[in-house]
Design a protein around this motif. Structure first.
Motif, short mmCIF file in Angstrom:
data_model
loop_
_atom_site.label_atom_id
_atom_site.label_comp_id
_atom_site.label_asym_id
_atom_site.label_seq_id
_atom_site.Cartn_x
_atom_site.Cartn_y
_atom_site.Cartn_z
N ILE A 194 0.84 -1.21 0.00
CA ILE A 194 0.00 0.00 0.00
C ILE A 194 0.87 1.25 0.00
O ILE A 194 0.57 2.24 -0.72
CB ILE A 194 -0.93 -0.01 1.23
CG1 ILE A 194 -1.92 -1.19 1.13
CG2 ILE A 194 -1.69 1.30 1.35
CD1 ILE A 194 -2.77 -1.38 2.35
N ALA A 195 1.96 1.24 0.78
CA ALA A 195 2.86 2.40 0.83
C ALA A 195 3.47 2.66 -0.54
O ALA A 195 3.66 3.83 -0.94
CB ALA A 195 3.95 2.16 1.87
N SER A 196 3.77 1.61 -1.30
CA SER A 196 4.32 1.78 -2.64
C SER A 196 3.31 2.46 -3.56
O SER A 196 3.65 3.34 -4.37
CB SER A 196 4.73 0.42 -3.21
OG SER A 196 5.72 -0.19 -2.41
N MET A 197 2.05 2.06 -3.43
CA MET A 197 0.99 2.69 -4.23
C MET A 197 0.87 4.17 -3.90
O MET A 197 0.79 5.02 -4.80
CB MET A 197 -0.35 1.99 -3.98
CG MET A 197 -0.41 0.55 -4.45
SD MET A 197 -2.05 -0.17 -4.07
CE MET A 197 -1.77 -1.88 -4.55
N ILE A 198 0.86 4.48 -2.61
CA ILE A 198 0.72 5.88 -2.19
C ILE A 198 1.90 6.70 -2.67
O ILE A 198 1.74 7.84 -3.18
CB ILE A 198 0.58 5.96 -0.66
CG1 ILE A 198 -0.72 5.27 -0.21
CG2 ILE A 198 0.61 7.41 -0.19
CD1 ILE A 198 -0.85 5.14 1.30
N ALA A 199 3.11 6.16 -2.52
CA ALA A 199 4.31 6.90 -2.95
C ALA A 199 4.28 7.18 -4.44
O ALA A 199 4.68 8.26 -4.91
CB ALA A 199 5.57 6.12 -2.57
N LEU A 200 3.78 6.22 -5.22
CA LEU A 200 3.80 6.37 -6.68
C LEU A 200 2.69 7.31 -7.17
O LEU A 200 2.75 7.80 -8.30
CB LEU A 200 3.67 4.99 -7.34
CG LEU A 200 4.25 4.86 -8.75
CD1 LEU A 200 5.73 5.23 -8.75
CD2 LEU A 200 4.06 3.45 -9.27
N LEU A 201 1.70 7.56 -6.34
CA LEU A 201 0.64 8.50 -6.73
C LEU A 201 1.19 9.91 -6.94
O LEU A 201 0.59 10.72 -7.66
CB LEU A 201 -0.45 8.53 -5.66
CG LEU A 201 -1.39 7.32 -5.59
CD1 LEU A 201 -2.31 7.43 -4.39
CD2 LEU A 201 -2.19 7.19 -6.88
N PHE A 202 2.32 10.22 -6.34
CA PHE A 202 2.91 11.55 -6.45
C PHE A 202 3.95 11.65 -7.55
O PHE A 202 4.73 12.59 -7.60
CB PHE A 202 3.54 11.94 -5.10
CG PHE A 202 2.56 12.02 -3.98
CD1 PHE A 202 1.82 13.16 -3.76
CD2 PHE A 202 2.37 10.93 -3.12
CE1 PHE A 202 0.90 13.24 -2.72
CE2 PHE A 202 1.46 11.00 -2.08
CZ PHE A 202 0.72 12.15 -1.88
N VAL A 203 3.98 10.62 -8.43
CA VAL A 203 4.98 10.63 -9.48
C VAL A 203 4.82 11.81 -10.42
O VAL A 203 5.79 12.33 -10.98
CB VAL A 203 4.93 9.30 -10.27
CG1 VAL A 203 3.64 9.19 -11.09
CG2 VAL A 203 6.14 9.16 -11.18
N ASP A 204 3.59 12.31 -10.61
CA ASP A 204 3.35 13.43 -11.49
C ASP A 204 3.85 14.77 -10.91
O ASP A 204 3.95 15.77 -11.62
CB ASP A 204 1.86 13.58 -11.81
CG ASP A 204 1.41 12.53 -12.81
OD1 ASP A 204 2.27 12.02 -13.55
OD2 ASP A 204 0.19 12.17 -12.82
N LYS A 205 4.14 14.77 -9.65
CA LYS A 205 4.59 16.00 -9.02
C LYS A 205 6.10 16.23 -9.16
O LYS A 205 6.64 17.21 -8.66
CB LYS A 205 4.20 16.03 -7.54
CG LYS A 205 2.70 16.01 -7.32
CD LYS A 205 2.35 16.18 -5.85
CE LYS A 205 0.85 16.18 -5.65
NZ LYS A 205 0.18 17.31 -6.31
N ASP A 206 6.78 15.30 -9.80
CA ASP A 206 8.22 15.48 -10.06
C ASP A 206 8.40 16.75 -10.90
O ASP A 206 7.70 16.98 -11.89
CB ASP A 206 8.79 14.29 -10.82
CG ASP A 206 8.87 13.06 -9.93
OD1 ASP A 206 8.58 13.19 -8.73
OD2 ASP A 206 9.25 11.99 -10.45
N LYS A 207 9.39 17.53 -10.58
CA LYS A 207 9.65 18.78 -11.31
C LYS A 207 10.68 18.53 -12.40
O LYS A 207 11.63 19.28 -12.58
CB LYS A 207 10.14 19.84 -10.34
CG LYS A 207 9.12 20.21 -9.28
CD LYS A 207 9.66 21.28 -8.34
CE LYS A 207 8.64 21.66 -7.28
NZ LYS A 207 9.16 22.69 -6.35
N ARG A 208 10.52 17.53 -13.10
CA ARG A 208 11.43 17.27 -14.22
C ARG A 208 10.75 16.46 -15.28
O ARG A 208 9.69 15.90 -15.07
CB ARG A 208 12.70 16.56 -13.73
CG ARG A 208 12.47 15.20 -13.08
CD ARG A 208 13.76 14.67 -12.49
NE ARG A 208 13.56 13.38 -11.85
CZ ARG A 208 13.73 12.22 -12.46
NH1 ARG A 208 14.10 12.18 -13.72
NH2 ARG A 208 13.56 11.07 -11.82
#
Length: 486
Positions: free
Chosen positions: A472-486
């Motif tokens: 579950i923690a992996s899913m939550i962490a990956l939800l923010f992948v779009d917030k990368d500034k690159r």
């Protein structure tokens, strides 16, 4: 050109509208192809190689001694942690850009993570089976009945699989959380060290710090293995090694006479009772006894003791006149005279002129020494007669104590030079070793290693919680992948 663009748009649109279940199948197939074509199968070979090396090094005392089993179990857990963490530490962060694009195109995060979960589960299962087989082939003993299943090796396999899968998913979470493989590989050693040091296994931890082991995968994994191998009941090798090392240690044992006498008078001790009841004695002839009494200075006073005093005529007549046997003759008269025997006795005993007569010696004094000399000079056959005398050690001690003969030894010391090996042989080496090992087991008993179904199942549930939490923690962490500034 326009047709190509339209085709691409239609393809992207099709992918974008794939269901989550379909996406799981697509990504799972991708990971399987990667396993085959990108040489990920080498991980299985590495798992086997590591297990063989560890098995050769640590299989000797495994399930033979407590220390050997704990060390071997800890090494096995380390292998599982190593396998699991290296399986997935880079799998997401190395393709983060691709994941970001696909997420923007409609990829469902849970589908992506669950497909990884399915693939990593199969990989961990294969690594666990290969490792267990390798451990077994190089000498690890997994024979016997398990706590949960009919086979111990199956219980062990389940434990190692859960440890491998949990550490794999922990690394998957780290890989989803960080942005580069460099960061992931930098974090991994710290995570691995935390898992090993705070497991509470090979390195004993203080009471408060021990509580941190609940946050480690290695903690419940190590506890489960120790429970399965019933570590609490295994012999403590350090006891035997210590006794062997100090066998030749020399020392002096010093006791005072009083301490020694007290020990010999301890009638509550069964061993002392047996010693005090031991018969002692000697068989001698009368001649040998008279030789000792006649010559030994110890018996000088005895030899001087008077057995029979000097007897004079006056004393003999006085005793005779007093005896009842002589009274009947006192009134008897001497023939042809009016004089009675009593008158003669009175005259001899009372007339002053007859004092020399009364002092005439009839029998000289007889002492013990002279009596023995007379016996020896007679050369009687009685001198060859055997005399047997037996007593017990307890009677001798009690007699000497009553006479005060032992008091003079109270302050005297007796020093005995020996070594520990001789002492152990005297008191019973095997019995001493068993008793020390029993005390060591009692003092080292650890409830975390208790051989019970409840304990083992609780550790398995602990590991399953890690599996769920890290997924579950992996899913939550990956939800923010779009917030990368690159």
């Amino acid at each position: 050109m326009a047709d190509n663009n339209n085709g691409s748009a239609r393809t992207a649109l099709t992918v974008q509208h794939k269901s989550g279940l379909e996406q799981i199948g697509i990504y799972f197939g991708k990971f399987l192809r990667s396993f085959i074509y990108q040489n990920d199968w080498i991980k299985l070979f590495m798992s086997m190689l590591i297990a063989i090396l560890v098995g050769f090094a640590l299989s000797g005392d495994f399930r033979v001694t407590r220390e050997g089993t704990l060390t071997g179990g800890f090494a096995v857990i380390c292998v599982c942690l190593w396998n699991g963490m290296f399986n997935s530490i880079q799998v997401i962060c190395r393709e983060r850009d691709v994941v970001k694009r696909e997420h923007r195109s409609g990829m469902k995060v849970y589908a992506y993570i669950l497909s990884h979960f399915m693939y990593q589960l199969l990989l961990c299962l294969a690594e666990t089976i290969i490792s267990v087989v390798a451990f077994y082939l190089v000498g690890f003993d997994f024979s016997g009945v398990g706590i949960i299943t009919p086979w111990l090796i199956l219980d062990v396999t389940i434990t190692l699989f859960l440890v491998t899968l949990s550490s794999d998913l922990l690394s998957l979470f780290i890989s989803a959380l960080v942005k580069t493989t460099t960061t992931a590989m930098t974090i991994m050693p710290f995570v691995l060290i935390f898992q090993l040091v705070f497991s509470g296994g090979l390195f004993p931890l203080p009471g408060v710090v021990r509580n941190l082991s609940v946050l480690t995968i290695s903690g419940p994994g190590f506890n489960a293995l120790s429970s399965e191998f019933n570590v609490n009941e295994l012999p403590y090798k350090a006891v035997t090694d210590m006794l062997e090392m100090v066998d030749d240690v020399e020392f002096d044992v010093t006791l005072t006479g009083e301490e020694l006498i007290e020990m010999l008078n301890d009638t509550s001790n069964p061993d002392i009772q047996d010693l005090r009841a031991t018969q002692v004695g000697k068989t001698m002839t009368v001649r040998e006894l008279t030789d000792i009494i006649s010559t030994d200075d110890e018996f000088a006073d005895l030899r001087a003791e008077t057995i029979l005093e000097r007897i004079t005529l006056g004393k003999a007549l006085s005793e005779a006149s007093k005896s009842g046997a002589a009274s009947q003759y006192k009134s008897a008269t001497i023939p042809d005279t009016p004089i009675t025997v009593g008158m003669v006795f009175d005259f001899i005993l009372n007339d002053a002129s007859l004092s020399d007569v009364r002092n005439t010696t009839l029998i000289e004094p007889v002492t013990v020494g002279s009596a023995i000399k007379m016996l020896r000079d007679s050369n009687s056959s009685i001198l060859n007669k055997e005399v047997k005398y037996y007593t017990t050690i307890g009677e001798v001690l009690d007699s000497l104590k009553a006479d005060g003969e032992l008091d003079k030894y109270n302050t005297k010391t007796i020093t005995y030079h020996t070594n520990l090996g001789k002492v152990l042989d005297k008191v019973g080496r095997d019995e001493t070793t068993v008793r020390i090992e029993k005390e060591a087991k009692n003092s080292l008993y650890d409830s975390h290693y208790e051989y019970s179904k409840v304990n083992l199942v609780m550790n398995w549930i602990h590991l399953l919680i890690f599996v769920v939490v890290f997924t579950i923690a992996s899913m939550i962490a990956l939800l923010f992948v779009d917030k990368d500034k690159r």
